[in-house]
Design an enzyme around this catalytic site. Structure first.
Site, PDB file in Angstrom:
ATOM      1  N   GLU B  34      22.152  52.213  41.826  1.00 59.70           N
ATOM      2  CA  GLU B  34      21.985  50.905  42.463  1.00 59.70           C
ATOM      3  C   GLU B  34      22.534  50.868  43.893  1.00 59.70           C
ATOM      4  O   GLU B  34      21.805  51.115  44.837  1.00 59.70           O
ATOM      5  CB  GLU B  34      22.668  49.849  41.588  1.00 59.70           C
ATOM      6  CG  GLU B  34      22.028  48.505  41.702  1.00 59.70           C
ATOM      7  CD  GLU B  34      22.759  47.473  40.851  1.00 59.70           C
ATOM      8  OE1 GLU B  34      23.201  47.809  39.737  1.00 59.70           O
ATOM      9  OE2 GLU B  34      22.893  46.336  41.322  1.00 59.70           O
ATOM     10  N   CYS B  40      32.786  46.895  42.120  1.00 62.86           N
ATOM     11  CA  CYS B  40      33.909  46.468  42.955  1.00 62.86           C
ATOM     12  C   CYS B  40      33.457  46.003  44.335  1.00 62.86           C
ATOM     13  O   CYS B  40      33.741  44.876  44.749  1.00 62.86           O
ATOM     14  CB  CYS B  40      34.877  47.637  43.077  1.00 62.86           C
ATOM     15  SG  CYS B  40      36.219  47.364  44.198  1.00 62.86           S
ATOM     16  N   SER B 178      39.078  32.746  30.541  1.00 66.60           N
ATOM     17  CA  SER B 178      40.008  32.441  31.632  1.00 66.60           C
ATOM     18  C   SER B 178      40.831  33.650  32.025  1.00 66.60           C
ATOM     19  O   SER B 178      41.999  33.543  32.383  1.00 66.60           O
ATOM     20  CB  SER B 178      40.929  31.295  31.238  1.00 66.60           C
ATOM     21  OG  SER B 178      41.837  31.740  30.249  1.00 66.60           O
ATOM     22  N   ALA B 180      41.011  36.913  34.827  1.00 69.12           N
ATOM     23  CA  ALA B 180      40.979  36.850  36.291  1.00 69.12           C
ATOM     24  C   ALA B 180      39.624  36.369  36.802  1.00 69.12           C
ATOM     25  O   ALA B 180      39.550  35.485  37.671  1.00 69.12           O
ATOM     26  CB  ALA B 180      41.310  38.219  36.875  1.00 69.12           C
ATOM     27  N   HIS B 446      63.639  37.396  56.492  1.00 68.97           N
ATOM     28  CA  HIS B 446      63.624  35.939  56.434  1.00 68.97           C
ATOM     29  C   HIS B 446      62.838  35.417  57.624  1.00 68.97           C
ATOM     30  O   HIS B 446      62.996  35.928  58.717  1.00 68.97           O
ATOM     31  CB  HIS B 446      65.051  35.407  56.475  1.00 68.97           C
ATOM     32  CG  HIS B 446      65.143  33.910  56.468  1.00 68.97           C
ATOM     33  ND1 HIS B 446      64.983  33.160  55.320  1.00 68.97           N
ATOM     34  CD2 HIS B 446      65.342  33.026  57.476  1.00 68.97           C
ATOM     35  CE1 HIS B 446      65.112  31.875  55.615  1.00 68.97           C
ATOM     36  NE2 HIS B 446      65.327  31.769  56.912  1.00 68.97           N
TER      37      HIS B 446
END
Ligand SMILES: Cc1cc2nc3c(=O)[nH]c(=O)nc-3n(C[C@H](O)[C@H](O)[C@H](O)COP(=O)(O)OP(=O)(O)OC[C@H]3O[C@@H](n4cnc5c(N)ncnc54)[C@H](O)[C@@H]3O)c2cc1C
Ligand SMILES: Cc1cc2nc3c(=O)[nH]c(=O)nc-3n(C[C@H](O)[C@H](O)[C@H](O)COP(=O)(O)OP(=O)(O)OC[C@H]3O[C@@H](n4cnc5c(N)ncnc54)[C@H](O)[C@@H]3O)c2cc1C
Lengths: 74, 467, 467
Positions: B34, B40, B178, B180, B446
C-alpha cells in the site's frame, strides 16, 4: 555513584547490596549480564537468592559475560 | 538475485528494520502493498497527531480570552482533514527517501511466503514475481479488530481509517472503546463540536492506565462535554434510518443511543492471513506470530516483529523490535560485534495525545501491589505547578511509584499538559537503575512541567517542598 | 525567642530553604521586604512564562490557517499584562500558604545582619525588631545590572520589572542584551506586533549557548521580523524627544536607532549592599558573597545561597542550593542521616522560553574541544521529526555531544518546540553516568519530540535511522 572499585554499579544495585549485606568485594566478582558486563538488578537479586539457597556465587542464570568493552559500529 | 534480508511490510517495524539491515551491510529489500510507512505514518500515529494539533489550536482560540486575546474562529473540517493527509504524505515520502538513501529495494505488491527463502509478490497489475532472501522479516502489522455486533461498513459504522477522512463533520458520534485510539478521536471530534459519547466495556476509560489516571481523564472529558458510559456494551446497531441507533447494555439496563455515526475502536487484529504462514508451518499463538526474544519464528530464516507479534502494539515497540531482530541476525553472521539486549517490555512508555495528555511507564499502583511490592507512592497535582499555571493548564497530576525495600522506580503515571514529552526521563532512569536519590539530585529546570516529576518523587519520600 | 534557622529573602532560594529547614525539625523564620516568592514568582520566571504563553496563543491565531482553522484576533495588551500579574499573585499566595503549612514565621521588612546570630528587621512602618537565629541563610537575590550608558529611568530606559507591566504596548523597542531575559522579552513584544531590535555586545545572541544554537535562534528571530545587531554596543541614549535615540557602535561604525523604549537586559547584580556584610566581616568576591560547597560563608553560622552567590543565576539552582545548605546544617547537628551531595554546576540545565525554545545542559561543542575531549557529535534536525511536522513546528534541532574515549554524555543542546520539557532526561542520564548504549536501549515514545534525542545519539554513533 560513589565507589572505589574498577567497575560501575548502578545506584539500585548498590542499594540492594547494602540492604542485603553484599560487600563491595563480593560485588566486584559478580558476573554481569548488562551491556559491557554491567551488573544489573536481575543479576544481584539472583545472586542474593542463590546465596540464601546456598548455591555457588557464579550460578547467575543469565550471566553471559558478553561483549568486551568495545563500541559497536564505529 | 537473492537478498540477505527481505522485510514484508513497511511500517515503523519494517522500514526501520530494513534501514538497520542495510546499515549493517545486508543487501536488503522491502515489500509493501500500500503506502510506505505503514499504519503509523499513513493512518495512525502521525495523521492523528496532526488532527489533534488542529484541535488544540482551535481550543486555544475558544479560550483565547483567558490569555488576554480577543479572537473568534471556526474549524474548517475539510481543511483540517486535508492538513492531516498532507502531513502523512510528507512523512511517507520521507520513508521513500530513506529507502533510496540506504539503497533498499522497494517492491510494491502483496507478499506471501512461498517456500523457505522465497516470497511471492503480486503487483497491482496482477503480475507475480519471486523474491529470494536468506532472512525474511515479517512486519505485516495490524488492522482494526471487528466485533460481531459492530461490523464496519465504512459509512455509518467506521474504523480509524474512515474516522481520519470523513467527508463532513458528524454532528454526533458514538465511540466504542476507550483505549488510546478511542479517546484521541473522541477528544478530537468533541473539540471540533461533535457531540461525542464514549462507550467502554470495562468499568473505566483508558483501562490499561493507572486507575487514578482513568478517573482524572474522565473528569476532564466530562467537563468538556464528552459523555462517558463505562461497564457498557454495544449489542447491536441499527443503521436503517438517517443516522444510527445503537443498543447499549449498561449496568442499569438497556439504552438506545442515536448518533450520526459509530466509531469502532476496540483494538487491533494482527495481519497474519494469506501470507503463507500455514503453508510454511510458521506457528501462531492467539492470533499473532509466535517468536522468541530475538524475534525468530519456529522456522529458521523467518522472523517477525511489530503489531503482528505479541507485545504492546505501538510504533516505538515495532521499531525497536526491528532493530534488535536485525542486529541479532548480524551478530549471528559476525557482522556485528555484540548481541543486542532483549527488549524489556516492562519499561515501554505509552502515550495518549488527547487533552489532557496521558503518559505512563512501568507498573500501575495496583500492578505493583499485586506483584507483592511494598510501595511508596508520590502524587503531585499540577494545580500547584508554576509552569502549568502560567500556561493555563492546571489539570492533571504526576504519580510515581517506588519499591519501598530497595528504592526501585516501579512506575510513572502522568496526565496533563505536555506530559508525553516528559516520560522518557523515567524510562532512561529506570534503564539506568536509579533510586530516588539520583532523581532528586538531578536538577530539573524551573519553570517546567518536568520539574514536577521531581516533586512527585519528593512526595513519595516525604520531602515535598511545594505541596 | 531564638530561631534555629532564619532565612533572609523569600525567593526560590530562600523559601525552599525555609521549608526544608522546617521539615528537618528546625524552628524557622523568613524575612522578606517585598513579596513572598522573590523575583522568580513575582518578577521573573513565572510572570514572563505567562506573557510568553499569551504570545504563543496569539501566534497560533495568526497562523491558524496552517491548521485548517479560520480565525482572527487581536491581543489586548493590558489584558495580557493583567493575566500575567494574576498568575504571579496566585503563585505568591501559594508560597504564603506553604509558609503557614510548614509553620514558618514570616517577618515582613528589610533585614540586616546586626551581630552574630542577630538580624535587625525594619518594617514598612519604620519600626525595627531584632530576630535571633542560630543559623542565618542569606538569600537576597539579585536585580538588573545597570550599564553607565544605560541608566534605568523606568520610563524610556526600562528594566525587566517595567517591561512586565508597561501601561501601553510600545510600537518599537530596543532590547540591549540577548541572554535569556533579553530574548524572551524580545520575542514576546515582537509576537504582539512591536518592532524589536536586539543589540548584543558579543558576536552572537544567547552567547552562553552552543554556537549553532545562536545561529538557529537568530535565523528564526529574523524570519519573525526581529532585527539583530551583534558585536554592537549602545554607547548613549538620548531620551529628550518623544521616544529614544540610541547611539550604537557597530563593527561598521556608529548608527542611531530610534524607538519608543529601550529595555536593558545586560545581566544580574547581586543584592549585597546594606545588609551588614561589611560590619560582620562576611567576605564577598566579584560582587557576590563567597561560600564553600555547602554554602558557608567565612563567618560561622552565616550561609548564603541563590543569586547572591556565584553559580548560574537560575531559580532551580537557588532552590537546590537552599536544600543542600539546610540538609548539611541538619547533618552537622545530627538531625539528618547523610551529608548531601554537593551541587554539580556542570550538570545544571538552562532554558529559554521564547519560540523556538532553547534548552541545554553540559558542555557546548567548543567547551568540550577546549577541554581536550575527542568528541562525537550528533545533530538531528527537527524538520525530519514526525511529531514536529504534525505540530507544525519544524524549526530547530537537537545536538548531543559524547566523549569518544569513554562514551560519556558531555552535553545536549536543543532548540525547537517544547524542548524545555525534554532536557531533564539528559540531566538524569548524566547523573546516572550513562553511555550512549543505555539511551538507545531506553525506548522513547513515538511520536514525540523527545524521541529525537535518541535519534541525535544515533547520529553521533553512526546508527541514525531517520536521516
Ligand atoms: C489511529 C491510530 C493511532 C495510533 N497512534 C499511535 C501512537 O500515537 N503511538 C504509537 O506508538 N502507536 C500508535 N498506533 C499504533 C501504531 O500505528 C502501530 O503499532 C504500528 O504502526 C505498528 O507498526 P508495524 O510496522 O508493526 O505495522 P504497520 O504500521 O501496521 O505496517 C504494516 C505494513 O505492512 C503492509 N502489509 C501487510 N501485509 C502485507 C503483505 N502481505 N504484503 C505487503 N505488505 C503488507 C501494510 O500495508 C502496512 O503498510 C496507532 C494506531 C492507530 C490505528
Ligand atoms: C525576567 C526574569 C526572568 C527569569 N526567568 C527565569 C527562568 O525562566 N528560569 C530560571 O531558572 N530563572 C529565571 N530567572 C532568574 C530567577 O528569577 C532567579 O535566579 C531567582 O529568582 C533567584 O532566586 P533567589 O532566591 O536567589 O533570589 P530572588 O528571587 O531574587 O529573591 C530574593 C528576595 O529577597 C528579598 N530581599 C532582598 N534583600 C532583602 C533584605 N535585605 N531584607 C528582606 N528581603 C530582602 C527580595 O525582596 C526578594 O524577594 C529570571 C529572572 C528574571 C529577572
Amino acid at each position: 555513584a560513589a565507589q572505589n572499585g574498577a567497575r560501575f554499579f548502578s545506584p539500585l544495585v548498590l542499594n540492594i547490596a547494602t540492604s542485603e549485606g553484599v560487600s563491595l568485594n563480593e560485588l566486584e566478582t559478580l558476573p554481569g549480564s548488562g551491556t559491557d558486563g554491567r551488573v544489573t538488578k536481575k543479576d544481584i537479586l539472583q545472586y542474593v537468592a542463590n546465596r540464601k539457597a546456598g548455591k555457588p556465587a557464579v550460578a547467575t542464570a543469565t550471566a553471559t559475560v558478553t561483549a568486551p568493552p568495545v563500541h559497536r559500529q564505529e | 538475485m537473492a537478498y540477505d534480508v527481505v522485510v514484508l511490510g513497511s511500517g515503523p517495524g519494517g522500514y526501520v528494520a530494513a534501514i538497520r539491515a542495510s546499515q549493517l551491510g545486508f543487501k536488503t529489500a522491502i515489500i509493501e502493498k500500500e503506502s510506505l510507512g505503514g499504519i503509523c505514518l499513513n493512518w495512525g500515529c502521525i495523521p492523528t497527531k496532526a488532527l489533534l494539533k488542529s484541535a488544540q489550536v482551535f481550543e486555544y482560540i475558544k479560550h483565547s480570552k483567558d490569555y488576554g486575546i480577543e479572537a473568534t474562529g471556526t474549524a474548517d473540517f475539510s481543511a483540517v482533514i486535508k492538513r492531516s493527509r498532507g502531513v502523512a504524505d510528507k512523512m511517507s515520502k520521507g520513508v521513500q527517501f530513506l529507502m533510496k538513501k540506504n539503497k533498499i529495494d522497494v517492491i510494491m505488491g502483496f507478499g506471501k511466503l512461498k517456500a523457505k527463502g522465497q516470497i511471492e509478490v503480486k503487483g497491482a497489475d496482477g503480475k507475480s514475481q519471486i523474491v529470494e532472501a536468506k532472512n525474511i522479516i515479517l512486519a505485516t502489522g495490524g488492522r482494526s479488530r471487528e466485533l460481531p455486533s459492530l461490523k464496519i461498513d465504512g459509512k455509518k459504522i467506521i474504523g480509524y481509517r474512515e474516522a481520519m477522512v470523513l467527508p463532513t463533520q458528524p454532528k454526533s458520534m458514538i465511540v466504542v472503546g476507550s483505549g488510546a485510539i478511542g479517546v484521541e478521536f473522541g477528544y478530537f471530534y468533541a473539540a471540533l463540536g461533535t457531540k461525542v459519547t464514549i462507550v467502554e466495556f470495562m468499568d473505566r476509560i483508558v483501562p490499561v492506565e493507572d486507575e487514578e489516571i482513568s478517573k482524572e481523564l474522565a473528569k476532564n472529558f466530562k467537563k468538556n462535554g464528552i459523555e462517558i458510559m463505562t461497564s457498557s456494551e454495544v449489542t447491536s446497531v441499527d443503521t436503517s434510518g438517517n443516522g444510527v441507533k445503537a443498543k447499549v447494555k449498561t449496568k442499569d439496563g438497556e439504552v438506545v443511543l442515536e448518533a450520526d455515526v459509530v466509531l469502532s475502536a476496540v483494538g487491533v487484529a494482527a495481519n497474519i492471513e494469506g501470507i503463507g504462514l500455514e503453508e510454511l508451518g510458521v506457528k501462531t499463538e492467539k492470533g499473532k506470530i509466535a517468536v522468541d526474544k530475538y524475534y525468530k519464528t519456529n522456522v529458521p530464516g523467518i522472523y517477525a516483529i511489530g503489531d503482528c507479534v505479541p507485545g504492546q502494539a505501538l510504533a516505538h515497540v515495532a521499531s525497536k523490535e526491528g532493530i534488535i531482530c536485525v542486529e541479532n541476525i548480524a551478530y549471528g553472521e559476525k557482522k556485528y560485534n555484540h548481541q543486542p539486549e532483549a527488549l524489556d517490555y516492562g519499561n515501554v512508555p505509552g502515550c495518549t495525545y488527547c487533552t489532557p495528555e496521558v503518559a505512563s511507564v512501568g507498573m500501575t499502583e495496583k500492578q505493583a501491589k499485586d506483584a507483592g511490592y511494598e510501595i511508596k507512592v508520590g502524587k503531585f497535582p499540577l494545580s500547584a505547578a508554576g509552569k502549568a499555571t502560567a500556561a493555563g493548564h492546571n489539570e492533571g497530576f504526576i504519580k510515581v511509584i517506588f519499591d519501598a525495600k530497595y528504592g526501585e522506580w516501579l512506575g510513572t503515571h502522568m496526565i496533563g499538559y505536555n506530559v508525553t514529552e516528559m516520560i522518557a526521563e523515567t524510562v532512561v532512569a529506570r534503564k539506568l537503575e536509579t533510586t530516588y536519590h539520583e532523581v532528586l539530585d538531578a536538577i530539573h529546570p524551573h519553570p517546567t512541567m518536568s520539574e514536577n516529576i521531581k516533586e512527585a518523587v519528593e512526595v513519595a519520600y516525604g520531602e515535598a517542598i511545594h505541596i
